[in-house]
Design an enzyme around this catalytic site. Structure first.
Site, mmCIF file in Angstrom:
data_model
loop_
_atom_site.group_PDB
_atom_site.id
_atom_site.type_symbol
_atom_site.label_atom_id
_atom_site.label_comp_id
_atom_site.label_asym_id
_atom_site.label_seq_id
_atom_site.Cartn_x
_atom_site.Cartn_y
_atom_site.Cartn_z
ATOM 1 N N ASP A 13 0.875 -1.162 0.000
ATOM 2 C CA ASP A 13 0.000 0.000 0.000
ATOM 3 C C ASP A 13 0.918 1.220 0.000
ATOM 4 O OD1 ASP A 13 -2.320 1.669 0.410
ATOM 5 O OD2 ASP A 13 -1.760 1.755 2.525
ATOM 6 N N ASP A 15 -0.060 5.055 1.261
ATOM 7 C CA ASP A 15 -0.213 5.981 2.385
ATOM 8 C C ASP A 15 -0.179 5.248 3.713
ATOM 9 O OD1 ASP A 15 -0.653 8.465 0.859
ATOM 10 O OD2 ASP A 15 -2.419 7.394 0.139
ATOM 11 N N GLY A 56 -10.459 6.583 -0.127
ATOM 12 C CA GLY A 56 -10.520 7.394 -1.333
ATOM 13 C C GLY A 56 -10.808 8.849 -1.030
ATOM 14 N N LYS A 58 -11.849 11.429 -2.985
ATOM 15 C CA LYS A 58 -13.102 11.976 -3.511
ATOM 16 C C LYS A 58 -14.282 11.480 -2.687
ATOM 17 C CE LYS A 58 -12.241 10.719 -7.866
ATOM 18 N NZ LYS A 58 -10.787 10.452 -7.878
ATOM 19 N N LYS A 90 -8.293 17.298 -7.903
ATOM 20 C CA LYS A 90 -7.174 17.592 -8.797
ATOM 21 C C LYS A 90 -6.222 18.602 -8.158
ATOM 22 C CE LYS A 90 -6.071 19.168 -13.486
ATOM 23 N NZ LYS A 90 -6.638 19.632 -14.788
#
Length: 247
Positions: A13, A15, A56, A58, A90
């Site tokens: 992974d 992070d 995630g 978003k 973004k």
């Protein structure tokens, strides 16, 4: 010697495993992006700990705005909620990709990567992070090590993020190996469940935000991989872990 080795691939992974990025890169990046967009939102260390239960970036923002209220003027300006989230993400990625260059690689990661390279063990990454961000993280490894990573499955490459096992199912396809010939290194319950759901043995290195999570399904838990003189995990240890998983 190499033929007797159980483990043939090591999947990381990003992070919390490669770099402890959540508190001092991702959280800061979200807050800076909110500020640049004129959105009245500030994610504290504790609030971000709760938001991390959603995998995630978003998706995390959607959960936050659903609970605390959407900035409807910005939603209208960008033509919809999904469009605003995409624009925010973004900008957050641009910010955090710069921030990560000042963060240290977690102890033992480069040592273990070097051990794997020397032994001919294949390397990959499975992460919910944006591809540009993980590219910046791997830059910290130096070009020679970075080039040894066969694949980086990142961001929205699958339809369901961790704890769904899709991203690790994709890793199985990329490697063409049975899961018992591989080991996943994760730091969170979401990542652990994703890896185990795909049938992989999984070692967990706890990070700032995951030390108190329920990680009972892990094959082994350590605070960090460790460097001399405090090495906690070697490639030989992972070989034994994979063998025990296959037994």
């Amino acid at each position: 010697m190499a033929e007797a080795r159980m483990i043939e691939a090591l999947i990381f992974d990003c992070d919390g495993v490669l770099v402890d990025t959540e508190r001092d890169a991702h959280r800061v990046g979200f807050n800076k992006a909110f500020g640049e967009f004129g959105i009245d939102a500030e994610w504290s260390v504790q609030l971000y700990a709760n938001l991390l239960l959603t995998a995630g970036g978003k998706e995390r923002m959607k959960v936050y705005f659903d609970e605390f209220g959407w900035p409807n003027d910005k939603v209208a300006e960008y033509g919809g909620r999904d469009e605003l989230i995409a624009a925010l993400h973004k900008e957050k990625t641009r910010i955090t990709s710069k921030l990560v260059s000042s963060l240290p690689v977690r102890p033992g990661v480069l040592r273990l990567v070097d051990e794997a390279i020397d032994a001919g063990v294949r390397l990959g990454v499975c992460t919910t992070s944006n591809p540009k961000f993980i590219d910046a993280v791997l830059d910290l490894f130096g070009p020679a090590r970075k080039a040894k990573f066969e694949f980086v499955h990142a961001g929205d490459v699958v339809s369901k993020k961790k704890p769904a096992p899709e991203i690790y199912e994709l890793a199985k396809q990329s490697l063409g190996l049975p899961p018992e010939r591989c080991v996943v290194i994760e730091d969170s319950r979401n990542g652990l469940l994703a890896a185990k759901g795909a049938g992989f043995p999984c070692l967990v290195t706890t990070s700032t935000y995951t030390v108190d999570e329920d990680l009972s399904e892990a094959d082994r838990i350590v605070p960090e991989l460790g460097d001399e003189p405090n090495i906690n995990v070697t490639l030989a240890d992972l070989d034994e872990l994979a063998a025990a998983h296959a037994a």
